[in-house]
Design an enzyme around this catalytic site. Sequence first.
Site, PDB file in Angstrom:
ATOM      1  N   ASP A 195       0.857  -1.187   0.000  1.00  0.00           N
ATOM      2  CA  ASP A 195       0.000   0.000   0.000  1.00  0.00           C
ATOM      3  C   ASP A 195       0.895   1.239   0.000  1.00  0.00           C
ATOM      4  O   ASP A 195       2.100   1.156  -0.203  1.00  0.00           O
ATOM      5  CB  ASP A 195      -0.946  -0.068   1.203  1.00  0.00           C
ATOM      6  CG  ASP A 195      -2.289   0.595   0.936  1.00  0.00           C
ATOM      7  OD1 ASP A 195      -2.286   1.711   0.383  1.00  0.00           O
ATOM      8  OD2 ASP A 195      -3.327   0.017   1.284  1.00  0.00           O
ATOM      9  N   ASP A 215      -5.661   2.743  -7.200  1.00  0.00           N
ATOM     10  CA  ASP A 215      -6.623   3.105  -6.155  1.00  0.00           C
ATOM     11  C   ASP A 215      -7.137   4.528  -6.376  1.00  0.00           C
ATOM     12  O   ASP A 215      -6.503   5.349  -7.041  1.00  0.00           O
ATOM     13  CB  ASP A 215      -5.945   3.000  -4.785  1.00  0.00           C
ATOM     14  CG  ASP A 215      -6.954   2.866  -3.650  1.00  0.00           C
ATOM     15  OD1 ASP A 215      -8.130   2.576  -3.927  1.00  0.00           O
ATOM     16  OD2 ASP A 215      -6.557   3.037  -2.485  1.00  0.00           O
ATOM     17  N   GLU A 239     -11.908   6.671  -9.031  1.00  0.00           N
ATOM     18  CA  GLU A 239     -13.263   7.072  -9.455  1.00  0.00           C
ATOM     19  C   GLU A 239     -13.269   8.305 -10.365  1.00  0.00           C
ATOM     20  O   GLU A 239     -14.141   8.336 -11.265  1.00  0.00           O
ATOM     21  CB  GLU A 239     -14.143   7.322  -8.216  1.00  0.00           C
ATOM     22  CG  GLU A 239     -14.415   6.126  -7.378  1.00  0.00           C
ATOM     23  CD  GLU A 239     -13.232   5.728  -6.485  1.00  0.00           C
ATOM     24  OE1 GLU A 239     -13.146   4.555  -6.105  1.00  0.00           O
ATOM     25  OE2 GLU A 239     -12.380   6.587  -6.205  1.00  0.00           O
ATOM     26  N   GLU A 275     -11.573   9.724  -6.731  1.00  0.00           N
ATOM     27  CA  GLU A 275     -12.246   9.877  -5.438  1.00  0.00           C
ATOM     28  C   GLU A 275     -12.762  11.294  -5.234  1.00  0.00           C
ATOM     29  O   GLU A 275     -13.873  11.491  -4.752  1.00  0.00           O
ATOM     30  CB  GLU A 275     -11.302   9.490  -4.296  1.00  0.00           C
ATOM     31  CG  GLU A 275     -11.990   9.567  -2.953  1.00  0.00           C
ATOM     32  CD  GLU A 275     -11.220   8.871  -1.860  1.00  0.00           C
ATOM     33  OE1 GLU A 275     -10.544   9.576  -1.094  1.00  0.00           O
ATOM     34  OE2 GLU A 275     -11.306   7.636  -1.751  1.00  0.00           O
ATOM     35  N   ARG A 301     -10.413   0.049  -8.521  1.00  0.00           N
ATOM     36  CA  ARG A 301     -11.640   0.214  -7.750  1.00  0.00           C
ATOM     37  C   ARG A 301     -12.796   0.744  -8.587  1.00  0.00           C
ATOM     38  O   ARG A 301     -13.959   0.620  -8.200  1.00  0.00           O
ATOM     39  CB  ARG A 301     -11.355   1.165  -6.583  1.00  0.00           C
ATOM     40  CG  ARG A 301     -12.358   1.080  -5.447  1.00  0.00           C
ATOM     41  CD  ARG A 301     -11.853   1.780  -4.214  1.00  0.00           C
ATOM     42  NE  ARG A 301     -11.891   3.229  -4.302  1.00  0.00           N
ATOM     43  CZ  ARG A 301     -11.639   4.041  -3.276  1.00  0.00           C
ATOM     44  NH1 ARG A 301     -11.306   3.530  -2.099  1.00  0.00           N
ATOM     45  NH2 ARG A 301     -11.692   5.346  -3.414  1.00  0.00           N
ATOM     46  N   ASP A 316     -14.307  -0.190   0.122  1.00  0.00           N
ATOM     47  CA  ASP A 316     -13.932  -0.187   1.541  1.00  0.00           C
ATOM     48  C   ASP A 316     -15.078  -0.664   2.422  1.00  0.00           C
ATOM     49  O   ASP A 316     -15.694   0.092   3.185  1.00  0.00           O
ATOM     50  CB  ASP A 316     -13.501   1.219   1.953  1.00  0.00           C
ATOM     51  CG  ASP A 316     -12.222   1.662   1.250  1.00  0.00           C
ATOM     52  OD1 ASP A 316     -11.487   0.780   0.766  1.00  0.00           O
ATOM     53  OD2 ASP A 316     -11.966   2.874   1.179  1.00  0.00           O
ATOM     54  N   HIS A 318      -7.625  -8.334   3.021  1.00  0.00           N
ATOM     55  CA  HIS A 318      -7.072  -6.981   3.066  1.00  0.00           C
ATOM     56  C   HIS A 318      -7.877  -6.169   4.074  1.00  0.00           C
ATOM     57  O   HIS A 318      -9.097  -6.311   4.164  1.00  0.00           O
ATOM     58  CB  HIS A 318      -7.160  -6.321   1.684  1.00  0.00           C
ATOM     59  CG  HIS A 318      -6.624  -4.912   1.658  1.00  0.00           C
ATOM     60  ND1 HIS A 318      -5.291  -4.622   1.795  1.00  0.00           N
ATOM     61  CD2 HIS A 318      -7.256  -3.724   1.512  1.00  0.00           C
ATOM     62  CE1 HIS A 318      -5.114  -3.309   1.733  1.00  0.00           C
ATOM     63  NE2 HIS A 318      -6.294  -2.745   1.553  1.00  0.00           N
TER      64      HIS A 318
END
Length: 802
Positions: free
Chosen positions: A295, A408, A411, A413, A459, A476, A535
């Site tokens: 990560d 990650d 979107e 985000e 994601r 998440d 995870h």
Amino acid sequence: MGLLQGFRLRLLVFVALIAASTAVFAQNSAREFVSSQLKGKVLEVKTNDGKYEIQFYNENIVETAFIPNGEKKGVSHAVVLKPNVDGLSLVEKNGTIAYMSKGLAVEISKSPFSIQYLYKGKNLISEKEGYTKTDSTENIDFTLEKDEVLFGGGARVLGMNRRGNRLQLYNRAHYGYGTHSELMNYTMPVAISSKKYAIHFDNAPIGFLDLDSKKDNILRYETISGRKVYQVVATDTWEDFTYQFTELTGRQPMLPRWAFGNFSSRFGYHSQKETVETIDYFLKDSIPVDAIILDLYWFGKTVKDEMGNLAFDRDSFPNPEKMISDLNDRGVKTILITEPFILTTSNRWDEAVREGVLGLDSLGNPYKYDFFFGNTGLVDVFKPKAIDWFWNIYKGLTNKGVAGWWGDLGEPEVHPAELLHVNGTADEVHNIYGHYWAKLVYDGYKRDFPEQRPFILMRAGAVGSQRYGMVPWTGDVSRSWGGLKPQTEISLQMGMQGISYMHSDLGGFAGANLDDELYTRWLQYGVFQPIFRPHAQEDVASEPVFREAGTKALAKKSIELRYKLMPYIYTMAFENHQSGLPLMRPLFFDEEDNKDILHISDTYLWGDAFLVSTVTDAGLKKKEVYMPKNSVWFDFVSDKKYDGGKAYTIKTKKENIPVFVRGGSFIPMIQGMKNTIGYSLKDMDLHYYHATSVSESEGKLYNDDGETPAAYEKGEYELLRFNSAYNSGKLSISLASETGDHYKAIDKKISHIIHNIEKHPKKVSIDGKKVDFTWDDKSNTLRFVGELKTEKKQTITIKLAK
């Protein structure tokens, strides 16, 4: 049936349906027909406010585009299929035009103007007002039948029937979700009906998909701008539906075989030392592991202010090249997280500004804004120079041995509406950002690492992202029983929409909840989902090696079962690559016309052979499990037999969740792998589940080197085919080995395990030669060993006692 006969039959159906259906369907009250003509195979219909272009892709898929006066059709980001269809018919009669394939028909009434769709003579759906424009949105609406169940809309937690909801189309993370989530990371403008048809609204900008939220039998697509294009896909079976939908939007390439193994993953490993020591624990405990995911601490010591460095922090990871190499020598791949955000405090900010790779403001400057991780810019993944810049970073790290990528926050985000991309505003391209990010990585591998299959964990994506090898996860999720409950629903829905590798953070991600029973049940489910990847936030360990002894033992058992089933799982992946058939399938794929099981998601089919039922309540002692009809089912652990077509109350055990095998199934297995570097079919098990009600059955096992892209297409594969036949006390099993032109197979020692043999068999022979066998009268299991020579056929004959 001759062509003329077929045409006449379709004409008769068409004429009959006109009389029956004109009163049923609504029409656009303002649109007026002007003219129509066939241009090649595209039917162009002009109206007072624009034109329709109607085009068949094949006999199961038709596209309708409305192009308002003064506008252009635009380009699809989802569709890859090229139109290729013959046998189309155009009939004009009594003020109605019908454009028909052998399956689908598009009927247009001139006055009042209306469009409706039929499949093999049955009404599917019709435009109500069709395209309309308001002050803020552009809409396309349809009339539904009152009893239709609706699926689709991407990843949500709403129950299997999503009718009655107005779904926002804006990819956005829902941190810590549980048993209800209206908006998640991966939205799609797709509505799928229980009548086995779908409408895909082929447009990128944000909006809403209204699945009859007002209970007025209206399906409506609302958007801020863009294309007024949709495809209708209609089929006879659910299996063919997934085939046709992925024919339209693309199919998932084969993942590297190691991707189906166990991952070590958490948020996150802070140092090289911690990374290596974690893998040491796996190997010490003899728990199989194929990959470790780093990560965001690989590029910085803190959560904030360092995102965008996109290079190893040499204080924490002093020699990452050696770490990656050493792990790889042990059969463990290294995967790195990346994000598309370049913080103004990161080491690459000046470089990103200088190279012009960021989204811009209205003055042409890099658009800067604050979010959780700091003050940031956003890589414009649509801009050619940004694509090259970003890929060169991936390329450099891949050259150092990195085997896969985690994308990650894609979107994205946080994506301010004022931010401008090279191809539109943020809101116009938001929902395809992850799609093109995956394409960037996939295309880079294809060009610079053509002998390596990429692993791309992301994601967020769009319709068709599977063709870029994207492996999405469910976001998440809360580390709770409520978080576990909807995981199957999300994966089943996404599989129907072409995204077959949707999976969850096993054990749950969000929250410091130490619940060993929850963790155990989640991992037991994980054996039977596409990717096995525990995870979580690091407050509570996600890795089994750090759990208490009893929990560790149960986790190890699940992981070992995952590896035993690797030949079956890998064969499912091949089937998905070839046909689009999901790995996880709703029960109604087996019982196509059983409306009573349309809502079931906690019990599902894992490929064709397995029926899996999850345990999602603490302390659950028993649960009801429906077994699909027309099959006999056997408990995977005890071999207890169940007749299909009804529900049974199953007692649960802490060692496993309820799993059943269909009678007549072949299950290939391998024993004792540390990780997939040791994968070999040289010494394998082949389980066959005998049922007297099954007179014939078939199965297969696909194999290649697990690494080469398009191995099957290149002829670098082998395919074992299994067939059974049962008649009058004699069970025959045939095996055949097929290899591609460029594959060197090996001879195989096969341990045969035949289940449900209720009496001591009289004789077992292979190719007419008698062989020794054992029969267990307690488990009713017959065992014997044979050898299958490369590219040979073999027949096993078992004479059973009456």
